[in-house]
Design an enzyme around this catalytic site. Structure first.
Site, mmCIF file in Angstrom:
data_model
loop_
_atom_site.group_PDB
_atom_site.id
_atom_site.type_symbol
_atom_site.label_atom_id
_atom_site.label_comp_id
_atom_site.label_asym_id
_atom_site.label_seq_id
_atom_site.Cartn_x
_atom_site.Cartn_y
_atom_site.Cartn_z
ATOM 1 N N HIS A 352 22.919 6.698 -13.360
ATOM 2 C CA HIS A 352 22.105 5.513 -13.668
ATOM 3 C C HIS A 352 20.634 5.657 -13.336
ATOM 4 O O HIS A 352 19.877 4.710 -13.511
ATOM 5 C CB HIS A 352 22.636 4.297 -12.909
ATOM 6 C CG HIS A 352 23.876 3.719 -13.494
ATOM 7 N ND1 HIS A 352 23.849 2.745 -14.467
ATOM 8 C CD2 HIS A 352 25.169 3.981 -13.267
ATOM 9 C CE1 HIS A 352 25.085 2.425 -14.802
ATOM 10 N NE2 HIS A 352 25.913 3.169 -14.088
ATOM 11 N N LYS A 538 13.847 -9.249 -13.511
ATOM 12 C CA LYS A 538 14.513 -8.013 -13.100
ATOM 13 C C LYS A 538 14.227 -7.806 -11.622
ATOM 14 O O LYS A 538 13.361 -8.471 -11.062
ATOM 15 C CB LYS A 538 14.007 -6.820 -13.904
ATOM 16 C CG LYS A 538 12.472 -6.740 -13.967
ATOM 17 C CD LYS A 538 11.962 -5.670 -14.916
ATOM 18 C CE LYS A 538 12.102 -6.029 -16.370
ATOM 19 N NZ LYS A 538 13.148 -5.280 -17.059
ATOM 20 N N ARG A 539 14.935 -6.873 -10.980
ATOM 21 C CA ARG A 539 14.638 -6.587 -9.590
ATOM 22 C C ARG A 539 13.150 -6.215 -9.440
ATOM 23 O O ARG A 539 12.551 -5.640 -10.343
ATOM 24 C CB ARG A 539 15.524 -5.448 -9.082
ATOM 25 C CG ARG A 539 16.932 -5.887 -8.763
ATOM 26 C CD ARG A 539 16.975 -6.965 -7.708
ATOM 27 N NE ARG A 539 16.630 -6.439 -6.416
ATOM 28 C CZ ARG A 539 17.497 -6.200 -5.450
ATOM 29 N NH1 ARG A 539 18.782 -6.468 -5.612
ATOM 30 N NH2 ARG A 539 17.112 -5.699 -4.294
ATOM 31 N N LYS A 544 9.149 -0.758 -12.091
ATOM 32 C CA LYS A 544 9.290 -1.761 -13.157
ATOM 33 C C LYS A 544 7.946 -2.430 -13.477
ATOM 34 O O LYS A 544 7.801 -3.096 -14.486
ATOM 35 C CB LYS A 544 10.340 -2.797 -12.770
ATOM 36 C CG LYS A 544 11.780 -2.249 -12.754
ATOM 37 C CD LYS A 544 12.768 -3.304 -12.307
ATOM 38 C CE LYS A 544 14.207 -2.819 -12.193
ATOM 39 N NZ LYS A 544 14.942 -2.791 -13.475
ATOM 40 N N THR A 646 18.899 -3.655 -19.396
ATOM 41 C CA THR A 646 19.783 -4.488 -20.207
ATOM 42 C C THR A 646 19.180 -5.870 -20.436
ATOM 43 O O THR A 646 19.547 -6.544 -21.388
ATOM 44 C CB THR A 646 21.178 -4.652 -19.559
ATOM 45 O OG1 THR A 646 21.013 -4.999 -18.182
ATOM 46 C CG2 THR A 646 21.988 -3.373 -19.687
ATOM 47 N N LYS A 650 19.352 -8.518 -23.725
ATOM 48 C CA LYS A 650 19.673 -9.947 -23.669
ATOM 49 C C LYS A 650 18.554 -10.761 -24.304
ATOM 50 O O LYS A 650 18.787 -11.691 -25.085
ATOM 51 C CB LYS A 650 19.844 -10.410 -22.219
ATOM 52 C CG LYS A 650 20.943 -9.733 -21.436
ATOM 53 C CD LYS A 650 20.781 -10.033 -19.931
ATOM 54 C CE LYS A 650 21.640 -9.113 -19.085
ATOM 55 N NZ LYS A 650 21.241 -9.143 -17.657
HETATM 56 C C1 LIG Z 1 20.671 -8.245 -16.868
HETATM 57 C C2 LIG Z 1 20.394 -8.490 -15.445
HETATM 58 C C3 LIG Z 1 19.720 -7.539 -14.694
HETATM 59 C C4 LIG Z 1 19.193 -6.246 -15.280
HETATM 60 O O1 LIG Z 1 17.864 -6.440 -15.706
HETATM 61 P P1 LIG Z 1 16.914 -5.201 -16.089
HETATM 62 O O2 LIG Z 1 15.694 -5.847 -16.596
HETATM 63 O O3 LIG Z 1 17.644 -4.437 -17.142
HETATM 64 O O4 LIG Z 1 16.709 -4.433 -14.852
HETATM 65 C C5 LIG Z 1 19.466 -7.806 -13.362
HETATM 66 N N1 LIG Z 1 19.869 -8.949 -12.794
HETATM 67 C C6 LIG Z 1 20.520 -9.904 -13.496
HETATM 68 C C7 LIG Z 1 20.914 -11.157 -12.810
HETATM 69 C C8 LIG Z 1 20.810 -9.707 -14.836
HETATM 70 O O5 LIG Z 1 21.461 -10.655 -15.517
#
Ligand SMILES: *Cc1c(COP(=O)(O)O)cnc(C)c1O
Length: 809
Positions: A352, A538-539, A544, A646, A650
Site C-alpha cells: 500500500h 483525508k488523513r 498529501k 479512494t 468517491k
Molecule cells: C475514503 C476514506 C479515506 C481515504 O481517503 P484518501 O483521500 O484516499 O486518503 C480516509 N478516511 C475515510 C473516513 C474515508 O472514507
C-alpha cells in the site's frame, strides 16, 4: 421495488412493538431514537440470521474455496442503513418510522461509527467485504476488535485534541460473540528442539504466556442476494487455566490492553511491542480458526491450498506466513518443502505504500524474545531463500531482498517471498513497485507482480450517501447501475440535455444546502451554497499536501485584501483530516488552517467570498455528508507518493471535478474522464525522480525568485496569520530550511493557475455541469465490485456462489 422484501410493513411494526416492550418496556409512540435504533438493529440482524447460517453451511457442504482478508484495520462506519439497503428494507422501514413522527436520520445517527481503522487502508478493507458479499463471493474478513476505535478529534483554540472513542459503550447490535470458537495464542517462553522416539526433532515450548482470543463475528450482508459473509474480529481475554497468573488489576489490565486501542497512525510504526503483539495475536487466532474450519471439511491437509486463500493486507499480517508454516510443520508434521509449497500457494499480499518510513521492520531481538517459534521459522525461511539463490543471482541483490538484514526483520520481504502474488493498488503504483521500489523482487519473481487498482462501493458512496442523485439516476438511466456500476456511463447520452443538467445541478445544490446546515450547526459558520465547494478530506500528512491547499488560500486572501473589488468567484474550502497524535508537523498544519480560517472568515473585507471550514472528527459518516456536496475534489499529493487514493473515486462518483496531480489512481481517473474533465497540474513521476537523482531541488531558489511565493510564505511568520508563532515558523522552516521535502513550492504556481481556471469554468455553469456529469458517468469502473472480482479470479481463485437462486428452488 424489490421482489426480495423480507418483511411487510405490518410484520415490521408488530416486531418493533414486541422488541420495544421486551427490551425497554416502551411503545413505539413513546420511544426515543435510541431505543428505536436498538430495536430496528435487532430486527435487521434477525432478518439475515437465516441467510448467514445458510451461507456458512453452503460453503462448508460444498467445500467452497474461501478467501480470508487479513487486515489490522477495518473502517465500516455505520451499518444500519447499509444493511437495510442490502436487505431491500430501507424504504419500508424509513417510511414506517417516519409515519410514527420520527426523523429517520435521528435514528441512524444513534449508531456509533465502527472506526477500527485510520483511513484509506481500513476503508478499502470494508469496501472489499461489502463487494465480496454483494458479488456472491466466499470472502471473509479477519481483524482486531479494538475496544477503542480511532480517537475522536476536537479543536480547542485551533489545536487538535484527541478523545477516546468508546464505541462499544452502548453495545454493538451487529456482533455475535462466539465463545466456543475461541483459540489460544502463545507468546514468549523458550522453544527448544527435542528428539522424538522416531528420531525426528520437534519444537517444545516452555514458560509461554497463553492468551485467549475470542472471536466476535459480524455479518456482511450482500446486496439483494442472500449472501451473508463474516467479518471476524478478535478480542483478548485471560484463559481460565491462566487466571491464577494474573493476580493484580494491573497485571490483568496489561493483558486486556492488547486489543484496547488501534494505533492511530497508518504510516509510521509505533507502539512497537504492543503493535507486534497485536499483529501476531490476530494472525495466529485467524489462522488457527481457518485450520479448525478446514478440518471440518475432512479434506487432507495436502490440499488445503485448493480450499483456502489468505490475503495479507499491507504487511501488518505478514506473520501469516510463518504462522501457517508453524501449524503445518508442528501440528501436521509436514516436511518443510511441502509446508512451504502450500503456504506460498495460499498467501497473497497487497503493498500500500512506497514511503520508506512506512515499510515495517521489526528488531530481531524483539521477535526472538516474544515470538520465539516465529523467529526460528523466519530465520529458516531466510536461510533457505539465500541458499537457493546463491550462484543464480548477484550477492548484493540477495542481500537486499533477504528477510533478515542486520538486526531487522523486513516484513515486506517476508510477505513477498512467502506469497504467490504481490499487487500494487493503482497502475502507476504497481509500475513503480516493479521498476523502482521492489525492483529486486521483480527480477526474482516477475510472475508474482500484478496491479489491482483500488475501488469503492457505490452502494455506500452513492446509493446511500447521495439519495437525491441516486434517485435522479434511476429516473434517467434506469436502476441497473445499482448492480452494474459501469452502466452509469449511459448518463453520457444526456451530455447535451439541458433539462437533465439542470436537475443534476439541483441535486448538487440540495446536498450543498444540507452540508451548509451541518457546518452551521457544528462550526457556527455560515456558508453560501452558491459558492464553489472545494473539498480536501483525508488523513493529514505532509505528502498529501494540505499545506499546498492552504498556501493557495492565503494567496487568494492576500490578493483580495490588496484589491477587494477584484473579480473573485466565491469559494468555500472544506477540510476534514485527523493527524496522528504524535505527528507534530501535521498538527501544526491543522493549527495553521484553523487560524487562517478564523482570520479570513471574520474579515469584513472578505465577506462571503471566501470561507474556510475545517470540520472536526473526519470519519466515514462525515465523509458521507461532505462528498455529495463537493464541486471540487482536491487530490494534490506529490506524484509517486499516494499509492492510489479512494476519496478521489468517491468524490468523482458524486460529480465533483478533480484537481489532480498525476499520482495514484488520479492517472486512471484522467484516462477515463478525459483531460477536459479534470484539472491536472504539477510535477510528474519522471520529474520527481529526476530531482531525486540530481539532488538539485532548491526551495530557496523558488522563494528568492517568486515574489508571490515569498509573500505567501512570509504570512506564516510575520504575524499576518495570527496565533501561529511556533507552527508558522515550523512550516516556514520545513519549506525553506529543510528544502520542501514534497516539492510544494515547485507545484504552487501551476496549482494556482488551474485553480483560477476552475473559478472561470464554474461561471460557465453549462460547461461545469457537463464536466460533473461526465465524472459521475465514468466512475462506475472504480467500483470495488470489479476490483474484488479481479482479486477473486487472478489471485484467490474463488468463484461466486448463488445462494439466492438456490433459496428459491
Ligand atoms: C475514503 C476514506 C479515506 C481515504 O481517503 P484518501 O483521500 O484516499 O486518503 C480516509 N478516511 C475515510 C473516513 C474515508 O472514507
Amino acid at each position: 421495488m424489490s421482489e426480495r422484501q423480507v418483511m411487510t410493513r405490518d410484520e415490521f411494526i408488530e416486531d418493533l412493538r414486541k422488541r420495544l416492550r421486551e427490551n425497554f418496556a416502551m411503545e413505539i409512540e413513546t420511544a426515543t431514537p435510541n431505543e428505536l435504533f436498538v430495536a430496528i438493529g435487532q430486527i435487521v440482524r434477525a432478518s439475515y440470521a437465516d441467510s448467514w447460517h445458510r451461507t456458512r453451511q453452503r460453503y462448508l457442504e460444498h467445500k467452497q474455496k474461501q478467501s480470508y482478508y487479513f487486515s489490522i484495520e477495518f473502517l465500516p462506519g455505520r451499518m444500519l442503513k447499509s444493511n437495510l439497503l442490502s436487505l431491500g428494507m430501507l424504504d419500508m422501514v424509513r417510511d414506517t418510522v417516519e409515519e410514527f413522527g420520527f426523523d429517520f436520520d435521528d435514528v441512524l445517527r444513534v449508531e456509533n461509527d465502527m472506526a477500527l481503522g485510520n483511513g484509506g487502508l481500513g476503508r478499502l478493507a470494508s469496501c472489499f467485504l461489502d463487494c465480496l458479499a454483494s458479488r456472491e463471493l466466499p470472502g471473509n474478513g479477519n481483524g482486531i476488535r479494538y475496544d477503542y476505535g480511532l480517537f475522536k478529534q476536537q479543536f480547542v483554540d485551533g489545536y487538535q485534541v484527541e478523545l477516546p472513542d468508546a464505541w462499544l459503550k452502548s453495545g454493538n447490535v451487529w456482533e455475535v460473540r462466539r465463545e466456543s470458537e475461541s483459540v489460544n495464542v502463545h507468546f514468549g517462553g523458550n522453544v527448544y528442539m527435542k528428539q522424538m522416539p522416531d528420531g525426528s526433532l520437534k519444537p517444545v515450548a516452555e514458560n509461554e504466556r497463553i492468551l485467549k482470543a475470542v472471536p466476535y463475528d459480524t455479518g456482511v450482508v450482500g446486496y439483494e442476494n442472500d449472501t451473508v459473509n463474516t467479518l471476524r474480529l478478535w478480542s483478548v481475554e485471560i484463559p481460565a487455566s491462566e487466571e491464577g497468573k494474573y493476580r493484580s488489576i494491573e497485571e490483568r489490565r496489561m493483558v486486556e490492553d492488547l486489543t484496547a486501542v488501534l494505533y492511530p497512525d497508518d504510516s509510521n510504526e509505533q507502539g512497537r511491542l504492543t503493535r507486534l503483539t497485536q499483529e501476531y495475536f490476530f494472525v495466529s487466532a485467524g489462522i488457527q480458526s481457518i485450520i479448525r474450519y478446514y478440518k471440518k471439511t475432512k479434506m487432507p491437509i495436502s490440499r488445503i491450498n485448493e480450499y483456502i486463500a489468505i490475503h495479507i493486507n499491507d504487511t501488518h499480517p505478514a506473520l501469516c506466513v510463518p504462522e501457517m508454516m508453524r501449524i503445518l510443520l508442528d501440528e501436521f508434521d509436514l516436511s518443510w518443502e511441502k509446508a512451504w509449497g502450500l503456504t506460498v500457494s495460499m498467501m497473497s499480499y497487497t503493498n500500500h505504500t512506497i514511503m520508506q518510513e512506512a515499510l515495517e521492520k521489526w528488531p530481531v531481538s524483539m521477535v526472538k524474545y516474544h515470538l520465539p517459534r516465529m523467529y526460528q521459522i523466519i530465520e529458516e525461511i531466510d536461510r533457505r531463500f539465500v541458499t537457493n539463490l546463491q550462484g543464480l543471482y548477484p550477492d548484493d541483490l540477495i542481500q537486499r531482498t533477504r528477510i533478515i538484514q542486520g538486526d531487522q526483520i523486513h516484513m515486506a520481504n517476508l510477505s513477498i517471498i512467502g506469497s504467490h502474488s504481490t499487487n500494487g493498488v493503482a497502475k502507476l503504483h504497481s509500475d513503480l513497485l516493479k521498476s523502482v521500489v521492489l525492483h529486486d523482487f521483480y527480477v526474482l519473481y516477475p510472475e508474482r507482480f500484478n496491479n489491482k487498482t483500488n475501488g469503492i462501493t457505490q452502494r455506500r458512496w452513492l446509493q446511500l450517501s447521495n439519495e437525491p442523485l441516486a434517485g435522479l439516476l434511476d429516473e434517467t438511466i434506469g436502476t441497473s447501475w445499482r448492480k452494474e456500476p459501469t452502466d452509469l456511463q449511459m448518463l453520457m447520452n444526456y451530455y447535451d440535455d439541458d433539462r437533465l443538467l439542470e436537475l443534476l445541478a439541483d441535486t448538487k445544490h440540495k446536498n450543498k444546502v444540507r452540508l451548509a446546515k451541518y457546518i452551521k450547526e457544528t462550526c457556527n459558520i455560515e456558508v453560501n451554497p452558491n459558492a464553489i465547494f472545494d473539498v480536501q478530506i483525508k488523513r493529514l500528512h505532509a505528502y498529501k499536501r494540505q499545506l499546498l491547499n492552504l498556501l493557495h488560500i492565503v494567496k487568494c486572501y492576500l490578493d483580495l485584501k490588496d484589491d477587494p473589488n477584484r473579480n473573485f468567484v466565491p469559494r468555500v474550502w472544506i477540510f476534514g483530516a485527523k493527524a496522528a497524535p504524535s505527528y507534530t508537523y501535521a498538527k501544526s498544519i491543522i493549527k495553521a488552517i484553523n487560524e487562517t480560517a478564523t482570520l479570513i472568515n471574520n474579515d469584513p473585507d472578505i465577506g462571503d467570498k471566501m470561507k474556510i471550514v475545517f470540520l472536526p472528527n473526519y470519519n466515514v459518516s462525515l465523509a458521507e455528508i461532505i462528498i455529495p456536496a463537493a464541486d471540487v475534489s482536491e487530490q494534490i499529493s506529490l506524484a509517486t507518493k499516494e499509492a492510489s487514493g479512494t476519496s478521489n473515486m468517491k468524490l468523482m462518483a458524486n460529480g465533483a471535478v478533480t484537481m489532480a496531480t498525476m499520482d495514484g489512481a488520479n492517472v486512471e481517473i484522467r484516462d477515463y474522464v478525459g483531460a477536459d474533465n479534470i484539472y491536472v497540474f504539477g510535477l510528474t513521476e519522471e520529474e520527481v525522480y529526476r530531482y531525486y537523482e540530481k539532488g538539485d531541488y532548491s526551495a530557496q531558489a523558488i522563494y528568492d525568485q517568486d515574489p508571490v511565493v515569498r509573500r505567501v510564505l512570509n504570512a506564516f511568520v510575520d504575524g499576518t496569520i495570527p496565533n501561529i508563532q511556533r507552527e508558522g515558523q515550523e512550516i516556514f522552516d520545513s519549506l525553506l530550511k529543510y528544502n520542501d521535502e514534497f516539492f510544494l513550492l515547485k507545484d504552487f504556481e501551476p496549482y494556482c493557475k488551474v485553480q483560477e481556471q476552475v473559478s472561470q469554468d464554474y461561471l460557465d455553469q453549462t460547461k461545469w455541469r457537463k464536466m460533473s456529469l461526465t465524472n459521475t458517468a465514468k466512475s462506475g469502473i472504480f467500483s470495488a465490485d470489479y476490483t474484488v472480482m479481479k482479486y477473486a479470479e487472478d489471485i484467490w481463485q474463488i468463484a461466486p456462489v448463488n445462494l439466492h437462486k438456490e433459496k428459491r428452488n
